[in-house]
Design a protein around this motif. Structure first.
Motif, PDB file in Angstrom:
ATOM      1  N   ALA A 179       0.860  -1.639  -0.927  1.00 47.29           N
ATOM      2  CA  ALA A 179       0.210   0.186   0.530  1.00 47.29           C
ATOM      3  C   ALA A 179       0.762   1.308   0.101  1.00 47.29           C
ATOM      4  N   VAL A 180       0.312   2.065  -0.311  1.00 50.54           N
ATOM      5  CA  VAL A 180       0.748   3.492  -0.090  1.00 50.54           C
ATOM      6  C   VAL A 180      -0.104   4.110   1.058  1.00 50.54           C
ATOM      7  N   ASN A 181       0.654   4.518   2.469  1.00 48.55           N
ATOM      8  CA  ASN A 181      -0.246   5.839   3.013  1.00 48.55           C
ATOM      9  C   ASN A 181       0.757   6.934   3.552  1.00 48.55           C
ATOM     10  N   ILE A 182      -0.289   7.798   3.600  1.00 48.83           N
ATOM     11  CA  ILE A 182       0.112   8.867   4.023  1.00 48.83           C
ATOM     12  C   ILE A 182      -0.215   8.952   5.972  1.00 48.83           C
ATOM     13  N   MET A 183       1.624   9.385   6.373  1.00 50.15           N
ATOM     14  CA  MET A 183       1.050   9.571   7.367  1.00 50.15           C
ATOM     15  C   MET A 183       0.965  10.692   7.931  1.00 50.15           C
ATOM     16  N   ARG A 184       0.477  11.317   9.479  1.00 56.34           N
ATOM     17  CA  ARG A 184       1.694  12.461   9.979  1.00 56.34           C
ATOM     18  C   ARG A 184       2.686  12.057  10.815  1.00 56.34           C
ATOM     19  N   MET A 185       3.519  12.403  10.618  1.00 54.04           N
ATOM     20  CA  MET A 185       5.421  12.256  11.050  1.00 54.04           C
ATOM     21  C   MET A 185       4.842  12.710  12.889  1.00 54.04           C
ATOM     22  N   ASP A 186       5.301  11.611  13.734  1.00 48.10           N
ATOM     23  CA  ASP A 186       5.717  12.187  14.877  1.00 48.10           C
ATOM     24  C   ASP A 186       7.200  11.444  15.516  1.00 48.10           C
ATOM     25  N   ALA A 187       7.241  10.737  16.948  1.00 52.17           N
ATOM     26  CA  ALA A 187       8.835  11.405  16.670  1.00 52.17           C
ATOM     27  C   ALA A 187       9.387   9.710  16.621  1.00 52.17           C
ATOM     28  N   GLY A 188       8.718   8.783  16.534  1.00 51.36           N
ATOM     29  CA  GLY A 188       8.660   7.616  16.099  1.00 51.36           C
ATOM     30  C   GLY A 188       9.433   7.397  14.545  1.00 51.36           C
ATOM     31  N   LEU A 189       9.989   5.587  14.684  1.00 51.92           N
ATOM     32  CA  LEU A 189      10.032   5.482  13.387  1.00 51.92           C
ATOM     33  C   LEU A 189       8.635   5.070  12.900  1.00 51.92           C
ATOM     34  N   ASP A 190       8.018   6.132  11.557  1.00 52.91           N
ATOM     35  CA  ASP A 190       6.738   5.245  11.065  1.00 52.91           C
ATOM     36  C   ASP A 190       5.993   4.816  12.151  1.00 52.91           C
TER      37      ASP A 190
END
Length: 310
Positions: free
Chosen positions: A134-145
């Protein structure tokens, strides 16, 4: 109104996303990319694909080695961006950078999160024999993905698809989804759902030591290994073609119902015995040469049945 965007990316995979965001009418106030690296025989410094594309679009480019310096963080914050679009940038972003844009940083990730977090999700999915990614659009946080997912769309992986082919399809899909995500962000309707706690796997960076083909493994695993590393960095074996061992990359192969001692050439069609079954090599590449079909290779390199490939 259009958003003020900082774009952060480095390789070819990110270029279609950059183009799509620009074409959607958003103001890209700056592009961040990895610094130019020495490459080629002359080891001259080469700009990344994103760097070159941004310059062609007339967008200013910044190439910090990292964001440890206070000045780099301050310059990023001073852009006053609404959002950052991050695509295979290659640097971990500190919290001060993640929190600087008004709406946050949004990443195009080429997997069905939480499966295949990390550096090489496309290759690892194929090497593991996955039939869907898949492709996911993720709102980033301090973790790895680890951030919440805003949008996602599945992509089937056919049994003969290589990493290069899947790369191109996912890149195009990621561009489409990011444009949709930014439109929803602009409209105030973009939502983000936490990732499931179950099913987490990590896509470690490809190590050169794992690219050599192990013919003791089952044929279907070797075929997936080859597909997952094609065209780069390439799965390979060694054969004695001109008095010395030569490393040969395999770009395409299929599993066939033959048996024999692992690594031994079974016929004149480049069929190689594996731990279970055999593979038939269909496309390969000699060092310093262009990719070629197996039949073309065999016209110039005579390998008799019974030859052992290592």
């Amino acid at each position: 109104m259009p958003l003020d965007i900082v774009f952060m990316g480095t390789p070819d995979f990110a270029v279609p996303v950059l183009d799509a965001v620009a074409a959607a009418g958003h103001r890209i106030v700056a592009v961040y990319s990895q610094p130019p690296r020495p490459a080629g025989r002359g080891l001259s410094e080469v700009k990344s694909p994103v760097h070159r594309r941004a310059e062609a679009l007339g967008i200013p480019v910044r190439t910090p080695k990292n964001f440890k310096a206070d000045t780099d963080r301050a310059e990023f914050a001073a852009l006053n961006a609404d959002a950052a679009v991050v695509v295979a940038y290659g640097l971990l972003l500190p919290a001060t950078v993640l929190d600087a844009p008004r709406f946050g940083c949004f990443n195009v990730h080429a997997s069905k999160l939480p499966r295949w977090r990390g550096a090489a999700p496309i290759q690892r999915a194929i090497m593991a024999g996955d039939t869907v990614t898949a492709v996911n659009i993720m709102r980033m946080d301090a973790g790895l993905d680890t951030g919440p997912v805003c949008l996602g769309r599945d992509m089937p992986i056919s049994t003969d698809m290589t990493a290069g082919e899947l790369h191109d399809k996912l890149s195009a899909l990621g561009a489409e989804l990011m444009v949709d995500a930014l439109a929803q962000l602009e409209a105030g309707t973009l939502k983000a759902m936490p990732q499931p706690q179950e099913g987490v796997t990590y896509a470690a960076k490809i190590d050169k030591r794992e690219t050599r083909i192990d013919f003791a493994k089952p044929a279907h695993e070797i075929v997936n290994h080859i597909r997952g590393l094609s065209p780069f960095p390439g799965a390979w074996f060694e054969a004695n073609l001109s008095g010395n061992p030569e490393r040969i990359k395999v770009l395409r192969a299929s599993a066939v119902s033959k048996n024999g001692e692992p690594g031994v050439l079974l016929d004149s069609e480049l069929t190689v015995a594996c731990g279970e079954g055999a593979i038939r090599i269909e496309e390969l590449q000699r060092a310093g040469k262009q990719p070629m079909k197996a039949a073309d290779f065999l016209r110039g390199a005579r390998l008799a049945p019974g030859t052992h490939l290592a």
